[in-house]
Design a protein around this motif. Structure first.
Motif, PDB file in Angstrom:
ATOM      1  N   ARG A 127       1.391   6.684  -6.972  1.00 46.27           N
ATOM      2  CA  ARG A 127       0.313   7.588  -7.353  1.00 46.27           C
ATOM      3  C   ARG A 127       0.685   9.047  -7.066  1.00 46.27           C
ATOM      4  NH1 ARG A 127      -4.860   5.265  -7.885  1.00 46.27           N
ATOM      5  NH2 ARG A 127      -5.906   6.930  -6.730  1.00 46.27           N
ATOM      6  N   GLU A 128       1.383   9.268  -5.974  1.00 44.29           N
ATOM      7  CA  GLU A 128       1.803  10.636  -5.647  1.00 44.29           C
ATOM      8  C   GLU A 128       2.820  11.148  -6.668  1.00 44.29           C
ATOM      9  OE1 GLU A 128       2.286  14.280  -3.821  1.00 44.29           O
ATOM     10  OE2 GLU A 128       0.693  12.774  -3.621  1.00 44.29           O
ATOM     11  N   GLN A 187       0.828  -1.199   0.000  1.00 45.39           N
ATOM     12  CA  GLN A 187       0.000   0.000   0.000  1.00 45.39           C
ATOM     13  C   GLN A 187       0.870   1.261   0.000  1.00 45.39           C
ATOM     14  OE1 GLN A 187      -3.081   0.288  -0.558  1.00 45.39           O
ATOM     15  NE2 GLN A 187      -3.368   2.464  -0.081  1.00 45.39           N
ATOM     16  N   GLU A 188       1.931   1.224   0.773  1.00 43.61           N
ATOM     17  CA  GLU A 188       2.842   2.371   0.815  1.00 43.61           C
ATOM     18  C   GLU A 188       3.476   2.609  -0.551  1.00 43.61           C
ATOM     19  OE1 GLU A 188       6.854   3.817   3.273  1.00 43.61           O
ATOM     20  OE2 GLU A 188       5.780   1.977   3.826  1.00 43.61           O
ATOM     21  N   HIS A 237      -4.913  12.166  -7.126  1.00 43.02           N
ATOM     22  CA  HIS A 237      -4.438  10.843  -7.515  1.00 43.02           C
ATOM     23  C   HIS A 237      -5.388  10.214  -8.532  1.00 43.02           C
ATOM     24  CE1 HIS A 237      -1.914  10.266  -3.580  1.00 43.02           C
ATOM     25  NE2 HIS A 237      -1.436  11.195  -4.386  1.00 43.02           N
ATOM     26  N   VAL A 240       0.806   4.130  -2.921  1.00 45.89           N
ATOM     27  CA  VAL A 240       0.581   5.558  -2.664  1.00 45.89           C
ATOM     28  C   VAL A 240       1.749   6.381  -3.194  1.00 45.89           C
ATOM     29  CG1 VAL A 240       0.361   7.287  -0.845  1.00 45.89           C
ATOM     30  CG2 VAL A 240      -0.905   5.139  -0.683  1.00 45.89           C
TER      31      VAL A 240
END
Length: 552
Positions: free
Chosen positions: A186-187, A179-180, A321, A183
């Motif tokens: 996407r960032e 998940q990290e 995002h 993210v």
């Protein structure tokens, strides 16, 4: 004559007895391969000792001699031995995919004990104790535990509970890491998009709602946003699933089917010059009613008006995002004109290390259909150092070209242990978990503890740019010096053909000159070279043979 006949008969009787004893020894250990064999074996009286094994890791051969000796000296007819293949016996399924020797003790159909490991003294003590217990149980002085062979013993249950806890912790750690990483990707993509599309918001009108395009445009214009561009689009099956990841309401089968089979309308929304605020927030507030203050009476929105049979009529991203993801999906050409496409996502993976002398067996197992899709990269390294690996070669051909090899050299494989984006996988797609059994049977020197550790290790073994093709250095050809003729007129008027290009041996690189000199020396001493050839023929290739046994 009678004495001779008696001796012959005695010898024949002894030979027959020896043959019978040998035949009995051969049959001391039964082989159980099916449920029928298993159930039939459980009906025997006395103590049953079963060596449980898997197909890829056979039974414990080293203990066979001890077990037969125990049966002859202690057990007799009260002790029965067997080897059972857990892969084909349903009752033993909990022992599958294990490489540790496993011994089950059963009496009267009840599981008495389970011992793990090839510890001969411990196994002997356990057999002796269980034989005494079985004798007491037959006399009625002791009760057998009531436990089916498929149930776990208390020690097994304790180990299974601890392993389940570790597995749960590992899974949470891996999910958090994935998940990290998601993210972060996407960032990074959102930041790149904002340089070119900060005042742009993509949107999509579903196939059944296209007739309401004018209403959507009018409502947006009232809030300071215009439809700058529109384009029919057949989203397709794969991109429909990607959009469904951004908006869970699009996950219903009717919505996915509509996007995959019927054209929708993609929109580019831009705010007017005098409009203040984020174009994404303004568009969401106008069409979906986001941002309403508490206490206000909820109004029916355009988003709700265009919903039919549970299928939404609009898709508008909720944040930066989602905006970046929607731009990549709906307007790939527009984005591609200013940005490179998003990088492909690697699945979670681990590192598996073997001795380089095993390379052919390892790559052969890695090429099987069950494993090939999971092998992402491989390479050869100088030793077993995981923290600071030293690369030797990226392919087996390059490695085989090396003249000097050593036992400590290794081959490392990057193995996928999950799907790159599970939410985009086809329904029913199996999730690969753990290292492949086909490789584990070869006895790896190192296996990453989990995908979090594995991805860190693989980043050291296979850094960015590892898969890029190597540039071949241009060979420096030596130019032939033209011979100076004394008679310039003859050289000027010469009609001879131009000299042929030099051969590879003659036009070698800078380091080849030394080799040629060495070759010249070898030619002068042919007898010495013959002796060396004899020695080389007996030399062992350290990367194709197992390392020598360590003296004890």
């Amino acid at each position: 004559m009678a004495l001779t006949s008696a001796v012959v008969n005695a010898a024949a009787a002894a030979a027959a007895a020896g043959a019978g004893k040998k035949a009995a020894q051969v049959q001391l250990q039964a082989e159980l391969n099916t449920d029928e064999d298993w159930n039939k074996f459980l009906q025997r009286d006395g103590l049953l000792v079963v060596d449980v094994y898997t197909e890829w890791c056979g039974p414990c051969i080293g203990m066979v001699g001890n077990l037969k000796k125990i049966k002859v000296e202690l057990g007799g007819d009260n002790l029965h031995l067997a080897v059972a293949k857990s892969d084909t016996i349903e009752c033993l399924k909990r022992f599958r995919k294990r490489s540790e020797p496993t011994w089950m003790f059963i009496a009267a159909g009840q599981l008495l004990n389970v011992v793990f490991g090839a510890d001969a003294p411990r196994l002997t003590r356990t057999i002796e104790q269980e034989l005494r217990n079985e004798e007491l149980a037959r006399k009625g002085e002791m009760e057998r535990p009531q436990r089916a062979p498929s149930e776990l013993t208390p020690p097994e249950l304790e180990v299974a509970t601890a392993q389940a806890k570790l597995q749960e912790e590992r899974k949470k750690r891996e999910e958090a890491a994935l998940q990290e990483a998601r993210v972060a990707r996407r960032e990074a993509r959102a930041r790149k998009m904002e340089k070119y599309f900060e005042d742009t918001c993509p949107a999509l009108i579903m196939p059944h709602a296209q007739k309401s395009l004018r209403k959507v445009g009018d409502l947006l214009e009232q809030n300071g946003v215009i439809v700058a561009d529109k384009c029919p689009i057949l989203v397709g099956k794969d991109d429909a699933r990607r959009l469904a990841v951004e908006d869970p309401e699009l996950k219903i089968p009717a919505a996915l089917t509509a996007l995959a089979e019927r054209p929708a309308m993609s929109l580019i929304l831009k705010k007017l010059p005098e409009t203040e605020g984020c174009v994404v927030e303004i568009s969401r507030r106008a069409l979906c009613g986001d941002g309403e203050e508490e206490g206000e009476e909820p109004k029916k929105t355009m988003y709700e008006d265009l919903r039919v049979d549970g299928v939404p009529g609009l898709f508008v991203p909720k944040d930066r995002h989602q905006r970046a993801a929607a731009l990549d999906i709906l307007f790939p050409k527009m984005v591609g004109a200013v940005l490179e496409p998003p990088a492909s996502v690697q699945p979670p993976h681990i590192a598996m290390m073997f001795g380089a002398w095993q390379r052919r067996a390892v790559l052969s197992a890695a090429a099987t259909p069950a494993v090939a899709a999971r092998v992402l990269k491989y390479g050869f390294f100088a030793d077993t150092n995981v923290q600071e690996p030293k690369l030797l070669a990226k392919t087996i051909d390059k490695y085989d070209e090396r003249t000097e090899k050593d036992y400590c050299e290794t081959i490392v494989l990057m193995i996928a242990v999950g799907l790159p984006e599970p939410e985009l996988a086809e329904p029913g797609t199996e999730m690969p978990e753990g290292p492949p059994a086909e490789l584990m049977i070869l006895g790896p020197l190192h296996v990453s503890g989990d995908s979090v550790v594995g991805m860190q290790e693989c980043a050291r073994f296979f850094p960015p740019g590892y898969s890029e093709s190597e540039r071949k250095p241009k060979s420096k050809s030596k130019k032939k010096k033209k011979k100076r003729h004394e008679n310039k007129e003859e050289s000027a008027g010469s009609t001879e053909a131009p000299p042929e290009p030099e051969t590879e041996a003659a036009a070698g690189g800078e380091g080849e000159g030394e080799g040629s000199e060495e070759n010249g020396e070898e030619r002068t001493g042919e007898s010495d070279s013959d002796e060396n050839n004899g020695e080389d023929a007996q030399a062992v290739d350290k990367a194709t043979s197992p390392p020598p046994a360590t003296p004890h």
